[in-house]
Design a protein around this motif. Structure first.
Motif, PDB file in Angstrom:
ATOM      1  N   VAL A 130       0.973  -1.248  -0.032  1.00  0.00           N
ATOM      2  CA  VAL A 130       0.086  -0.087  -0.096  1.00  0.00           C
ATOM      3  C   VAL A 130       0.980   1.232  -0.094  1.00  0.00           C
ATOM      4  CG1 VAL A 130      -1.900   1.273   1.231  1.00  0.00           C
ATOM      5  CG2 VAL A 130      -1.661  -1.327   1.295  1.00  0.00           C
ATOM      6  N   ARG A 131       0.567   2.238  -0.720  1.00  0.00           N
ATOM      7  CA  ARG A 131       1.208   3.453  -0.798  1.00  0.00           C
ATOM      8  C   ARG A 131       0.510   4.745  -0.228  1.00  0.00           C
ATOM      9  NH1 ARG A 131       3.251   4.656  -6.900  1.00  0.00           N
ATOM     10  NH2 ARG A 131       0.884   5.153  -7.105  1.00  0.00           N
ATOM     11  N   ARG A 132       1.171   5.221   0.735  1.00  0.00           N
ATOM     12  CA  ARG A 132       0.524   6.368   1.548  1.00  0.00           C
ATOM     13  C   ARG A 132       1.440   7.588   1.309  1.00  0.00           C
ATOM     14  NH1 ARG A 132      -3.796   4.428   5.006  1.00  0.00           N
ATOM     15  NH2 ARG A 132      -4.963   3.081   3.186  1.00  0.00           N
ATOM     16  N   SER A 133       0.790   8.915   1.166  1.00  0.00           N
ATOM     17  CA  SER A 133       1.655   9.990   1.153  1.00  0.00           C
ATOM     18  C   SER A 133       1.422  11.066   2.112  1.00  0.00           C
ATOM     19  CB  SER A 133       1.567  10.462  -0.154  1.00  0.00           C
ATOM     20  OG  SER A 133       0.245  11.029  -0.561  1.00  0.00           O
ATOM     21  N   LYS A 134       2.200  11.867   2.386  1.00  0.00           N
ATOM     22  CA  LYS A 134       2.084  12.991   3.632  1.00  0.00           C
ATOM     23  C   LYS A 134       2.636  14.199   2.914  1.00  0.00           C
ATOM     24  CE  LYS A 134       1.753  13.948   8.338  1.00  0.00           C
ATOM     25  NZ  LYS A 134       2.063  13.365   9.779  1.00  0.00           N
ATOM     26  N   ARG A 135       1.894  15.515   3.205  1.00  0.00           N
ATOM     27  CA  ARG A 135       2.742  16.700   2.614  1.00  0.00           C
ATOM     28  C   ARG A 135       3.226  17.260   3.855  1.00  0.00           C
ATOM     29  NH1 ARG A 135      -0.812  19.216  -1.747  1.00  0.00           N
ATOM     30  NH2 ARG A 135      -0.552  20.939  -0.503  1.00  0.00           N
ATOM     31  N   TYR A 136       4.524  17.755   3.707  1.00  0.00           N
ATOM     32  CA  TYR A 136       5.092  18.508   4.747  1.00  0.00           C
ATOM     33  C   TYR A 136       5.472  19.929   4.035  1.00  0.00           C
ATOM     34  CZ  TYR A 136       5.936  14.056   7.089  1.00  0.00           C
ATOM     35  OH  TYR A 136       5.658  12.926   7.577  1.00  0.00           O
ATOM     36  N   HIS A 137       5.634  21.080   4.908  1.00  0.00           N
ATOM     37  CA  HIS A 137       5.889  22.230   4.710  1.00  0.00           C
ATOM     38  C   HIS A 137       7.436  22.339   5.096  1.00  0.00           C
ATOM     39  CE1 HIS A 137       1.946  24.105   4.011  1.00  0.00           C
ATOM     40  NE2 HIS A 137       1.666  23.002   4.509  1.00  0.00           N
ATOM     41  N   ALA A 138       8.236  22.554   4.040  1.00  0.00           N
ATOM     42  CA  ALA A 138       9.705  22.707   4.199  1.00  0.00           C
ATOM     43  C   ALA A 138      10.088  24.271   3.959  1.00  0.00           C
ATOM     44  CB  ALA A 138      10.418  21.788   3.252  1.00  0.00           C
ATOM     45  N   GLN A 139      11.308  24.457   4.811  1.00  0.00           N
ATOM     46  CA  GLN A 139      11.786  25.912   4.618  1.00  0.00           C
ATOM     47  C   GLN A 139      12.556  26.048   3.425  1.00  0.00           C
ATOM     48  OE1 GLN A 139      14.347  27.269   7.960  1.00  0.00           O
ATOM     49  NE2 GLN A 139      14.543  29.339   7.109  1.00  0.00           N
ATOM     50  N   ASP A 140      12.434  27.146   2.705  1.00  0.00           N
ATOM     51  CA  ASP A 140      13.190  27.131   1.332  1.00  0.00           C
ATOM     52  C   ASP A 140      13.447  28.614   1.505  1.00  0.00           C
ATOM     53  OD1 ASP A 140      14.271  27.071  -1.030  1.00  0.00           O
ATOM     54  OD2 ASP A 140      12.249  27.041  -2.130  1.00  0.00           O
ATOM     55  N   ALA A 141      14.388  29.033   2.011  1.00  0.00           N
ATOM     56  CA  ALA A 141      14.789  30.453   2.312  1.00  0.00           C
ATOM     57  C   ALA A 141      15.297  31.252   1.044  1.00  0.00           C
ATOM     58  CB  ALA A 141      15.972  30.701   3.337  1.00  0.00           C
ATOM     59  N   ASP A 142      15.736  30.356   0.279  1.00  0.00           N
ATOM     60  CA  ASP A 142      16.294  31.043  -0.985  1.00  0.00           C
ATOM     61  C   ASP A 142      15.360  30.949  -2.136  1.00  0.00           C
ATOM     62  OD1 ASP A 142      18.574  31.607   0.221  1.00  0.00           O
ATOM     63  OD2 ASP A 142      19.649  29.821  -0.353  1.00  0.00           O
ATOM     64  N   ASN A 143      14.188  30.544  -2.045  1.00  0.00           N
ATOM     65  CA  ASN A 143      12.940  30.082  -2.870  1.00  0.00           C
ATOM     66  C   ASN A 143      13.771  29.294  -4.318  1.00  0.00           C
ATOM     67  OD1 ASN A 143      10.969  31.160  -1.556  1.00  0.00           O
ATOM     68  ND2 ASN A 143      11.424  33.149  -2.347  1.00  0.00           N
ATOM     69  N   ALA A 144      14.511  28.372  -4.020  1.00  0.00           N
ATOM     70  CA  ALA A 144      15.253  27.713  -4.975  1.00  0.00           C
ATOM     71  C   ALA A 144      14.633  26.252  -5.486  1.00  0.00           C
ATOM     72  CB  ALA A 144      16.656  27.274  -4.430  1.00  0.00           C
ATOM     73  N   ALA A 145      13.574  25.982  -4.713  1.00  0.00           N
ATOM     74  CA  ALA A 145      12.914  24.684  -5.050  1.00  0.00           C
ATOM     75  C   ALA A 145      12.011  24.747  -6.239  1.00  0.00           C
ATOM     76  CB  ALA A 145      12.012  24.120  -3.836  1.00  0.00           C
ATOM     77  N   ILE A 146      11.899  23.939  -7.041  1.00  0.00           N
ATOM     78  CA  ILE A 146      11.219  23.744  -8.197  1.00  0.00           C
ATOM     79  C   ILE A 146       9.980  22.607  -8.229  1.00  0.00           C
ATOM     80  CG2 ILE A 146      11.152  23.743 -11.029  1.00  0.00           C
ATOM     81  CD1 ILE A 146      14.184  24.575 -10.671  1.00  0.00           C
ATOM     82  N   GLU A 147       8.860  22.829  -8.721  1.00  0.00           N
ATOM     83  CA  GLU A 147       7.980  21.812  -8.837  1.00  0.00           C
ATOM     84  C   GLU A 147       8.260  20.575  -9.779  1.00  0.00           C
ATOM     85  OE1 GLU A 147       3.728  23.037  -9.348  1.00  0.00           O
ATOM     86  OE2 GLU A 147       4.302  24.807  -8.281  1.00  0.00           O
TER      87      GLU A 147
END
Length: 65
Positions: free
Chosen positions: A36-53
């Protein structure tokens, strides 16, 4: 106690300095004996706004800020 390190996919970067990461876990169902696959969403700090979807990121557990 060691801090958990989780790997997931960036789902949203709409908030300033925050990225939402979806972490998926897989386990065996106790009765059906099926994976079974389960997922959870976490809010992570990204100070430089470097993350891409769609990007794969590693996040680490920390105390609340």
């Amino acid at each position: 106690m060691p801090r958990r390190v989780m790997e997931g996919v960036v789902v949203s970067t709409k908030q300033d300095k925050t990225a939402i990461v979806r972490v998926e876990r897989r386990f065996l169902h106790p009765l059906l004996k099926k994976t079974v696959r389960r997922s959870k969403r976490y809010h992570a700090q990204d100070a430089d706004n470097a993350a891409i979807e769609g990007q794969t990121n590693t996040i680490r557990e920390s105390p609340p800020r």
